[in-house]
Write a protein that holds these residues in place. Structure first.
Motif, PDB file in Angstrom:
ATOM      1  N   VAL A 161       0.856  -1.186   0.000  1.00  0.00           N
ATOM      2  CA  VAL A 161       0.000   0.000   0.000  1.00  0.00           C
ATOM      3  C   VAL A 161       0.897   1.242   0.000  1.00  0.00           C
ATOM      4  CG1 VAL A 161      -1.818   1.244   1.206  1.00  0.00           C
ATOM      5  CG2 VAL A 161      -1.737  -1.255   1.315  1.00  0.00           C
ATOM      6  N   GLY A 162       0.595   2.189  -0.879  1.00  0.00           N
ATOM      7  CA  GLY A 162       1.391   3.411  -0.976  1.00  0.00           C
ATOM      8  C   GLY A 162       2.585   3.300  -1.897  1.00  0.00           C
ATOM      9  N   GLN A 163       2.676   2.201  -2.630  1.00  0.00           N
ATOM     10  CA  GLN A 163       3.807   2.010  -3.530  1.00  0.00           C
ATOM     11  C   GLN A 163       3.873   3.097  -4.600  1.00  0.00           C
ATOM     12  OE1 GLN A 163       6.126  -0.282  -3.009  1.00  0.00           O
ATOM     13  NE2 GLN A 163       7.336   0.423  -4.754  1.00  0.00           N
TER      14      GLN A 163
ATOM     15  N   GLU B 264       7.307   5.289  -5.706  1.00  0.00           N
ATOM     16  CA  GLU B 264       7.837   5.235  -7.070  1.00  0.00           C
ATOM     17  C   GLU B 264       7.893   6.605  -7.731  1.00  0.00           C
ATOM     18  OE1 GLU B 264       5.265   2.461  -8.961  1.00  0.00           O
ATOM     19  OE2 GLU B 264       6.255   0.685  -8.108  1.00  0.00           O
ATOM     20  N   ASP B 265       7.446   7.640  -7.035  1.00  0.00           N
ATOM     21  CA  ASP B 265       7.444   9.005  -7.565  1.00  0.00           C
ATOM     22  C   ASP B 265       8.688   9.732  -7.051  1.00  0.00           C
ATOM     23  OD1 ASP B 265       6.963  11.828  -7.911  1.00  0.00           O
ATOM     24  OD2 ASP B 265       4.848  11.375  -8.241  1.00  0.00           O
TER      25      ASP B 265
ATOM     26  N   MET C 173       9.491  11.613  -3.448  1.00  0.00           N
ATOM     27  CA  MET C 173      10.518  11.060  -2.570  1.00  0.00           C
ATOM     28  C   MET C 173      11.617  12.077  -2.266  1.00  0.00           C
ATOM     29  SD  MET C 173       9.554   8.137  -1.491  1.00  0.00           S
ATOM     30  CE  MET C 173       7.946   8.976  -1.439  1.00  0.00           C
ATOM     31  N   ALA C 174      11.881  12.983  -3.200  1.00  0.00           N
ATOM     32  CA  ALA C 174      12.849  14.045  -2.935  1.00  0.00           C
ATOM     33  C   ALA C 174      12.339  14.967  -1.833  1.00  0.00           C
ATOM     34  CB  ALA C 174      13.116  14.835  -4.218  1.00  0.00           C
ATOM     35  N   ILE C 175      11.048  15.231  -1.839  1.00  0.00           N
ATOM     36  CA  ILE C 175      10.435  16.059  -0.794  1.00  0.00           C
ATOM     37  C   ILE C 175      10.432  15.308   0.535  1.00  0.00           C
ATOM     38  CG2 ILE C 175       8.292  17.190  -0.061  1.00  0.00           C
ATOM     39  CD1 ILE C 175       7.650  17.519  -3.070  1.00  0.00           C
TER      40      ILE C 175
ATOM     41  N   ARG D  97      -5.520  13.021  -5.947  1.00  0.00           N
ATOM     42  CA  ARG D  97      -5.078  11.945  -6.837  1.00  0.00           C
ATOM     43  C   ARG D  97      -4.036  11.070  -6.153  1.00  0.00           C
ATOM     44  NH1 ARG D  97      -5.841  16.108 -10.600  1.00  0.00           N
ATOM     45  NH2 ARG D  97      -3.663  16.800 -10.520  1.00  0.00           N
ATOM     46  N   TRP D  98      -3.174  11.668  -5.357  1.00  0.00           N
ATOM     47  CA  TRP D  98      -2.200  10.871  -4.608  1.00  0.00           C
ATOM     48  C   TRP D  98      -2.880  10.028  -3.549  1.00  0.00           C
ATOM     49  CZ3 TRP D  98       1.088  15.881  -4.218  1.00  0.00           C
ATOM     50  CH2 TRP D  98       1.967  15.947  -5.321  1.00  0.00           C
ATOM     51  N   LEU D  99      -3.984  10.525  -2.994  1.00  0.00           N
ATOM     52  CA  LEU D  99      -4.705   9.795  -1.945  1.00  0.00           C
ATOM     53  C   LEU D  99      -5.564   8.665  -2.516  1.00  0.00           C
ATOM     54  CD1 LEU D  99      -5.449   9.776   1.159  1.00  0.00           C
ATOM     55  CD2 LEU D  99      -7.464  11.109   0.494  1.00  0.00           C
TER      56      LEU D  99
END
Length: 251
Positions: free
Chosen positions: A106-108, A112-113, A117-119, A154-156
């Motif tokens: 869950v949350g993969q 992968e973004d 991930m930089a943030i 959209r991320w949620l």
């Protein structure tokens, strides 16, 4: 009234954490303020971490299967509202299918973004998300509020089936208990649990009482110590007897 909940298993503790993070995300994402959307993104990162537990999906699927079997047996019972029962069964089936079809952890999709991930990496550093650290994130925070909100939703979205299952399981768990009025003297309450074996304990206090419950429990004994609320030193609420509602919840 204020409800205080104490989980007696790691599984229920995880579900309560997820529920809190979903609610927090909603509150932050609904605001047009960039600082609120920043907080929503941090809540999303926390969601991904909590939901990444290897056994979360299997735990939820098993619990949904169990509740479906229990509720299906109630069909035709004259004491059960048929339409409401069918709505709950349909919700359980939809959540079950959604979780079953989720690929990987869950949350993969967040992991992968690279942009996210930089943030997230900078978020682990105190004060590490200033505009000079993350100019691309600073640019995103200056986009129109509705555009940012749409992206957050959209991320949620891939978490929706997990959220539905959490709501169903916790809703059924809370509905399983019946509140009992109890009385505490000298700020303390103790009770043998005998064969109750609850999964969740709820303590309800009037919100004007300047006390909060400190709950400790195992399968044999429940102890509640009422202490003064606020930033001052912790002291027991011994000035007056306390009346409160106590609920044992078990699926």
């Amino acid at each position: 009234m204020i409800h205080y909940e104490y989980p007696l298993s790691e599984r229920i503790r995880t579900l309560l954490r997820l529920e809190d993070l979903f609610d927090r995300f909603d509150a932050y994402a609904a605001s047009p303020d960039p600082h609120a959307h920043h907080a929503a993104l941090l809540a999303l990162f926390e969601l991904a971490e909590v939901a990444a537990r290897a056994d979360l999906k299997s735990d939820l699927l098993q619990e949904l299967d169990r509740q479906k079997a229990v509720l299906t047996a109630l069909r035709g019972n004259p004491h059960v509202e048929g339409e409401t029962l069918e709505q709950v069964l349909a919700a359980i089936e939809a959540a079950h299918q959604g979780i079953y079809q989720l690929p990987g952890k869950v949350g993969q999709h967040l992991r992968e973004d690279d942009w996210l991930m930089a943030i997230k990496q900078r978020a682990a550093i105190p004060g590490g998300m200033c505009e000079f650290d993350l100019p691309f994130y600073h640019y995103w925070l200056h986009k129109p509020a509705d555009e940012r909100e749409g992206q957050l939703k959209r991320w949620l979205a891939p978490f929706s089936s997990i959220r539905a299952a959490v709501d169903i399981v916790l809703g059924l768990l809370r509905d399983s208990g019946r509140p009992e009025m109890q009385h505490a003297n000298s700020g303390n309450y103790q009770r043998m649990l005998e064969s109750r074996n609850p999964q969740l304990i709820r303590v309800t206090l009037a919100d004007e009482l300047p006390c909060v419950p400190e709950i400790s429990a195992n399968k044999y004994m429940l102890n509640i110590r009422f202490v003064q609320a606020g930033p001052s030193a912790i002291r027991s609420c011994t000035a007056q007897p306390l009346d409160f509602e106590l609920t044992f919840c078990t699926l």
